[in-house]
Design an enzyme around this catalytic site. Sequence first.
Site, PDB file in Angstrom:
ATOM      1  N   HIS A 139      10.145  -6.717   6.687  1.00 41.14           N
ATOM      2  CA  HIS A 139       9.586  -5.444   5.866  1.00 41.14           C
ATOM      3  C   HIS A 139       9.344  -5.767   4.723  1.00 41.14           C
ATOM      4  O   HIS A 139      10.317  -6.195   3.915  1.00 41.14           O
ATOM      5  CB  HIS A 139      10.548  -4.211   6.180  1.00 41.14           C
ATOM      6  CG  HIS A 139      10.773  -3.825   7.510  1.00 41.14           C
ATOM      7  ND1 HIS A 139      10.114  -2.662   8.245  1.00 41.14           N
ATOM      8  CD2 HIS A 139      11.777  -4.101   8.551  1.00 41.14           C
ATOM      9  CE1 HIS A 139      10.457  -2.350   9.272  1.00 41.14           C
ATOM     10  NE2 HIS A 139      11.506  -3.261   9.614  1.00 41.14           N
ATOM     11  N   ASP A 158      14.325  -8.787  10.998  1.00 39.55           N
ATOM     12  CA  ASP A 158      14.277  -7.317  10.563  1.00 39.55           C
ATOM     13  C   ASP A 158      14.681  -7.198   9.086  1.00 39.55           C
ATOM     14  O   ASP A 158      15.493  -6.395   8.641  1.00 39.55           O
ATOM     15  CB  ASP A 158      15.117  -6.582  11.564  1.00 39.55           C
ATOM     16  CG  ASP A 158      14.885  -5.207  11.401  1.00 39.55           C
ATOM     17  OD1 ASP A 158      13.947  -4.691  10.883  1.00 39.55           O
ATOM     18  OD2 ASP A 158      15.643  -4.361  11.957  1.00 39.55           O
ATOM     19  N   ASP A 201       7.508  -0.006  14.554  1.00 36.76           N
ATOM     20  CA  ASP A 201       9.025  -0.186  14.285  1.00 36.76           C
ATOM     21  C   ASP A 201       9.800   0.657  13.179  1.00 36.76           C
ATOM     22  O   ASP A 201       8.795   1.096  12.069  1.00 36.76           O
ATOM     23  CB  ASP A 201       9.240  -1.550  13.975  1.00 36.76           C
ATOM     24  CG  ASP A 201      10.529  -2.170  13.554  1.00 36.76           C
ATOM     25  OD1 ASP A 201      11.299  -1.790  14.425  1.00 36.76           O
ATOM     26  OD2 ASP A 201      11.032  -2.312  12.418  1.00 36.76           O
ATOM     27  N   ARG A 243       7.735  -4.100   2.479  1.00 37.33           N
ATOM     28  CA  ARG A 243       7.589  -2.765   1.805  1.00 37.33           C
ATOM     29  C   ARG A 243       6.354  -2.209   1.167  1.00 37.33           C
ATOM     30  O   ARG A 243       6.153  -1.534   0.398  1.00 37.33           O
ATOM     31  CB  ARG A 243       8.963  -2.620   0.899  1.00 37.33           C
ATOM     32  CG  ARG A 243      10.209  -2.800   1.811  1.00 37.33           C
ATOM     33  CD  ARG A 243      10.475  -1.448   2.463  1.00 37.33           C
ATOM     34  NE  ARG A 243      11.813  -1.637   3.201  1.00 37.33           N
ATOM     35  CZ  ARG A 243      12.171  -1.313   4.417  1.00 37.33           C
ATOM     36  NH1 ARG A 243      11.237  -0.863   5.159  1.00 37.33           N
ATOM     37  NH2 ARG A 243      13.294  -1.402   4.810  1.00 37.33           N
TER      38      ARG A 243
HETATM   39 ZN   LIG Z   1      13.244  -1.576  14.069  1.00 40.28          ZN
END
Ligand SMILES: [Zn+2]
Length: 428
Positions: A53, A303, A145, A55
């Site tokens: 991520h 993640d 996700d 962002r």
């Molecule tokens: Zn997830």
Amino acid sequence: MIIKNVRILGGEPVSIRIADGVIAEVAPGLDAPEAIDGAGAIALPGLVDLHTHLREPGREDAETVRTGTQSAARGGYTAVHAMANTSPVADTAGVVEQVWRLGREHALCDVHPVGAVTVGLEGRQLAELGAMADSAARVRVFSDDGKCVDDAVLMRRALEYVKAFDGVVAQHAQEPRLTSGAQMNEGVVSGRLGLAGWPAVAEEAIIARDCLLAAHVGSRLHVCHVSTAGSVEIIRWAKSKGWNVTAEVTPHHLLLTDDLVEESPVGAYNPIYKVNPPLRTRADVEALRAALADGTIDIVATDHAPHPVEDKETEWSAAAMGMVGLETALSVVQEAMVETGLLDWAGVAQRMSALPARIGRLPGQGRPLEVGEPANIMLYDPSARTEVDPSAFASKSRNTPYEGMTLPGRVVATFLRGRPTVLEGKLV
Ligand SMILES: [Zn+2]
């Protein structure tokens, strides 16, 4: 350029000569006055993360493409997939091209945008999957996700649609009604603490359904962050049928357990341990490790989920879910998988570089360190012992569960197509 005295996949010391971003020669004893001395470090192909991520756009207070990829480079990564749950959501060709362009201009590693499966991640209408695949970003991985594509008809259509361009649907498997208001793993600890639990069955039911759907339409499914022993059994069964299913596990699910919510070095109810899917039990951790070792789970994905202090340092129920992970991933995998004898360095390279690149359809990443291949290389000293200091992170966020822990190993250097992004552990 020459990198000397490195051990490819932990083998005998060699030198690597690089020309025009490509490995030109691998041989013992090559040297030059300006050669970089690897000092016996292990050389692995640059790591590839299928689940990051970044962002940006929208939450640049938590992370940007620049800082997130600096964090990736410090972790030994040369490519990351940027998840779609940004603001705006990456659900059009325009947004994925924006992220892709930010990557080209500001990143320290390759940035491959993930496209949303449904418009706005709302689970009601398929996003423009084809337009994202055809865009300059050439999206091949699609995921809502953070949310689950829980509508079986939409999931079926997405799986059918991505076949046209060899794409894959990466599912965050979580039955929403079974997990509404959930705060941690449902089990003995949640019972004692009186927190609403997140049952394993909420993950396992969706994985089973999606494996069946993928087989039914002959498509490619990837299961994000597998966290339970039951999920492992289902994936093992789907693979035994020859179905096109791959799966990932995060470093934190390979190391940490749900009892940390009750008792930990940083106290009880510390939201640093709040993550989705939640930390599970010791038995789950053991099953995940065994599954990663035997190939049932294909890859490690971080993640990496940066959050600003105000979203994490609050009461448990209000805190955001997620942990940063790029800068500690390989150390945690060394601790959980290498020190335990479950994987050697070739096995680590397979699961953190070659296979994630293959699942994401990245031809120039995850390649063996051989003549003619792109010089995406990371150097790692497994004998180092490092106390995790979040203030030293390149990430804008500090929400690591490993603060103060001593973990094995240290990333010494990272090279993206021959260009150093990290040298002597520091960003170049
Ligand atoms: Zn997830």
